[in-house]
Design a protein around this motif. Structure first.
Motif, mmCIF file in Angstrom:
data_model
loop_
_atom_site.group_PDB
_atom_site.id
_atom_site.type_symbol
_atom_site.label_atom_id
_atom_site.label_comp_id
_atom_site.label_asym_id
_atom_site.label_seq_id
_atom_site.Cartn_x
_atom_site.Cartn_y
_atom_site.Cartn_z
ATOM 1 N N LYS A 6 0.833 -1.209 0.000
ATOM 2 C CA LYS A 6 0.000 0.000 0.000
ATOM 3 C C LYS A 6 0.868 1.260 0.000
ATOM 4 N N ALA A 7 2.008 1.179 0.678
ATOM 5 C CA ALA A 7 2.893 2.342 0.758
ATOM 6 C C ALA A 7 3.453 2.704 -0.613
ATOM 7 N N VAL A 8 3.896 1.702 -1.398
ATOM 8 C CA VAL A 8 4.466 2.012 -2.715
ATOM 9 C C VAL A 8 3.372 2.462 -3.687
ATOM 10 N N LEU A 9 2.158 1.926 -3.532
ATOM 11 C CA LEU A 9 1.057 2.389 -4.379
ATOM 12 C C LEU A 9 0.692 3.834 -4.050
ATOM 13 N N ASP A 10 0.849 4.195 -2.800
ATOM 14 C CA ASP A 10 0.639 5.592 -2.408
ATOM 15 C C ASP A 10 1.696 6.490 -3.040
ATOM 16 N N LYS A 11 2.940 6.013 -3.075
ATOM 17 C CA LYS A 11 4.030 6.805 -3.653
ATOM 18 C C LYS A 11 3.819 7.078 -5.141
ATOM 19 N N VAL A 12 3.196 6.117 -5.851
ATOM 20 C CA VAL A 12 2.977 6.307 -7.294
ATOM 21 C C VAL A 12 1.624 6.959 -7.576
ATOM 22 N N ASN A 13 1.023 7.531 -6.513
ATOM 23 C CA ASN A 13 -0.216 8.322 -6.641
ATOM 24 C C ASN A 13 -1.412 7.502 -7.120
ATOM 25 N N LEU A 14 -1.513 6.256 -6.638
ATOM 26 C CA LEU A 14 -2.670 5.427 -6.978
ATOM 27 C C LEU A 14 -3.545 5.125 -5.768
ATOM 28 N N LYS A 15 -3.161 5.604 -4.602
ATOM 29 C CA LYS A 15 -3.894 5.277 -3.384
ATOM 30 C C LYS A 15 -5.361 5.696 -3.473
ATOM 31 N N ASP A 16 -5.615 6.974 -3.816
ATOM 32 C CA ASP A 16 -6.988 7.470 -3.864
ATOM 33 C C ASP A 16 -7.809 6.732 -4.913
ATOM 34 N N LYS A 17 -7.191 6.475 -6.069
ATOM 35 C CA LYS A 17 -7.880 5.755 -7.148
ATOM 36 C C LYS A 17 -8.292 4.352 -6.695
#
Length: 580
Positions: free
Chosen positions: A449-460
């Motif tokens: 989840k942390a790396v997905l947040d870094k690539v700006n996909l968390k909200d999506k």
């Protein structure tokens, strides 16, 4: 048959598993023979009970043993049949599992040159048909044939002991049933089955072309051609399969006639030799009835022989799959956490003596954290350079050194040193979480989840109903091209290697998305050493070194900012690329 024998003598895909799982193979055959013996014994004891009961024995105990045996054989037949199926299918599934694993290993070894050496349709044919054919080779041909031969041997020996003349007659009839007819069948039907398999293989290739080129068919407006293309082959295949069915029906009818003759021979034998007194006469129907259930063991042999040419073709195709062998030096354990420098030292490479040099005395040194972009027209060796860096290709001259260790000595630890993001990163039809975790199987959910947040996909992702357990669909079609690249980037962040290779990862994206994605790449990979293959100059201001390749040689290189200030040619190219 001779071709099949010759093929099996040099086979390396089937024979090893005959030895590895020989105990399972033995018990499969053993229980198969016991199943047939129980079926015959059940009919034998049943016939004896019927005959004996018809004489009105004065005491039920005179047939009690036969009744108990009838019940025992009745139970034994399904039990042994179940055990035979259990053992044989266990054996076959183990073998095919090993074969699939070996096939994937072969393809993985050849992954860098997959499209050069293999057609996708052919590989689909191997996966879908050839491994299944090897499974059927055992279940439909080898197992039934061995069981049938063992049973025929037992019957002929028993009859030969009772009467050598009738033993010879049964030997002749069984030779027709399980040797002559199968050989005739494989010669007549085998060629037809082979043609069917060739048509089927071509259909796999055509189907792959149709699917991969579906968009082009639609754009060109040739809908009907798309539909009609496989029809001639399908009609030819259907007509051939219908002929096979008709031949099979005729052959099986002939085998039933031969089996009827065997039954008539037993009737004549029992009536001539087992009617001297009442005690012998009670065995007449027992002998005759015992032979009928054995037809299930003998008649399928011919059907199994029909497919021998198909099996031989499958074995040949698998044996023709060769892993490109390349001797490697003694492997050295890498220390990715201590990485300091990547050196491309005087690299020279050509595919063969008749081809021009793709890479010609290429030299470059990248220290930890430095970024280099490589540009040039198609065919100048940009992707080849990446393959040399990874060790997929071996240069004719020069070396790729990671901290002064040749890359050929680091192949066992390559995934700890390099991560790659190419034009179309593949996303598997599973969850987002599983796709990202491919970068590091031991990573926790929080790390993913942390790396997905870094690539700006968390909200999506968190706005989706299933969030991180959302299925990405086939090839990642659930997401846009830019989002697929961000998921692939998350994998790389999770993999956490010191060197990242980017092979035109933004090709096909619109300029705004491309620029945003490039800025994300270089920001998140700021501490990594990056080699970026690109076809134009957008985003080159993000790198430390820019290299222009032309005919395998460096035509121009330097820091992009300095080149813009000092090199008029580069300035013109840059402004032209940006539309100034």
């Amino acid at each position: 048959m001779k071709k099949f024998k010759a093929l099996m003598q040099r086979d390396t895909w089937v024979k090893p598993y005959l030895r590895r799982y020989r105990s399972l193979l033995f018990f499969s055959l053993f229980f198969g023979v016991l199943t047939a013996i129980c079926a015959a014994a059940l009919m034998f004891t049943s016939g004896y009970v019927i005959d004996k009961s018809a004489t009105h024995p004065y005491n039920i105990l005179l047939i009690y043993a036969a009744v108990v045996l009838t019940r025992a054989f009745g139970i034994g037949r399904p039990v042994f049949k179940y055990l035979e199926r259990l053992r044989s299918h266990n054996w076959v599934l183990r073998v095919t599992s090993d074969l699939r694993r070996r096939l994937y290993h072969v393809l993985e070894k050849d992954a860098a040159f997959f499209e050069e050496h293999h057609r996708t349709g052919d590989i689909l044919g191997i996966l879908a048909d050839d491994l299944g054919h090897l499974q059927n080779l055992y279940l439909r041909t080898i197992f039934p044939t061995i069981v049938g031969y063992i049973l025929a041997f037992i019957i002929i020996v028993i009859m030969g002991i009772l009467n050598w003349f009738y033993g010879l007659i049964l030997l002749l009839l069984f030779a027709i049933e399980i040797i002559l007819v199968p050989l005739i069948s494989v010669n007549i039907e085998g060629a037809r089955r082979y043609r069917q398999k060739s048509i089927n293989n071509q259909l796999y290739v055509d189907l792959t072309d149709n699917i991969l080129g579906a968009a082009d068919w639609v754009i060109s407006g040739r809908h009907q051609d798309f539909i009609n293309r496989p029809k001639p082959a399908l009609e030819k295949l259907r007509a051939s399969q219908l002929k096979s069915k008709h031949f099979g029906w005729s052959r099986d009818f002939g085998l039933q006639v031969v089996f009827l003759i065997i039954a008539i021979v037993l009737i004549i034998f029992t009536n001539l030799h087992l009617t001297a007194n009442q005690a012998q006469a009670n065995f007449v129907s027992a002998f005759v009835l015992a032979i009928f259930p054995l037809s299930d063991a003998f008649i399928p042999i011919s059907a199994g022989f029909d497919e021998l040419p198909i099996y031989s073709d499958s074995v040949a195709r698998l044996n023709d799959l060769k892993v490109p062998t390349r001797p490697l030096p003694e492997q050295v354990a890498s220390q990715p956490e201590k990485f300091q420098q990547l050196t491309l030292k005087d690299l020279t490479f050509e595919y063969d003596a008749d081809s021009p040099l793709l890479i010609n005395h290429f030299n470059q040194t990248l220290k930890k954290g430095e970024k280099m972009a490589v540009l040039g027209p198609s065919g100048t060796g940009k992707t080849t350079l990446l393959q040399l860096i990874l060790g997929d290709l071996t240069p004719q001259h020069g070396n790729v050194l990671v901290d002064n260790i040749d890359i050929s000595a680091l192949q066992n630890d390559r995934s700890k040193l390099f991560s790659v993001l190419n034009q179309k990163p593949f996303l598997f039809d599973t969850t987002i979480m599983n796709n990202v975790r491919m970068g590091n199987e031991q990573a926790s959910d929080d790390a993913v989840k942390a790396v997905l947040d870094k690539v700006n996909l968390k909200d999506k992702i968190e706005a989706l109903p299933d969030q991180y357990n959302t299925i990405v669909q086939e090839a990642g079609n659930r997401f846009s091209g830019g989002e697929r690249q961000r998921i692939a980037l998350a994998r790389i962040l999770l993999q956490d290697t010191p060197i990242v290779l980017l092979d035109e990862p933004t090709v096909g994206l619109d300029p705004i998305t491309e620029q945003e994605l490039l800025e994300t790449f270089f920001t998140l990979l700021n501490d990594k050493t990056i080699i970026w293959i690109t076809h134009h100059l957008q985003g080159v201001e993000l790198v430390d070194q820019l290299v222009f390749l032309s005919e395998g040689q460096i035509e121009m290189q330097g820091n992009p900012h300095k080149l813009y200030e000092e090199n008029e040619h580069f300035k013109q190219l840059y402004e032209m690329d940006r539309g100034y």
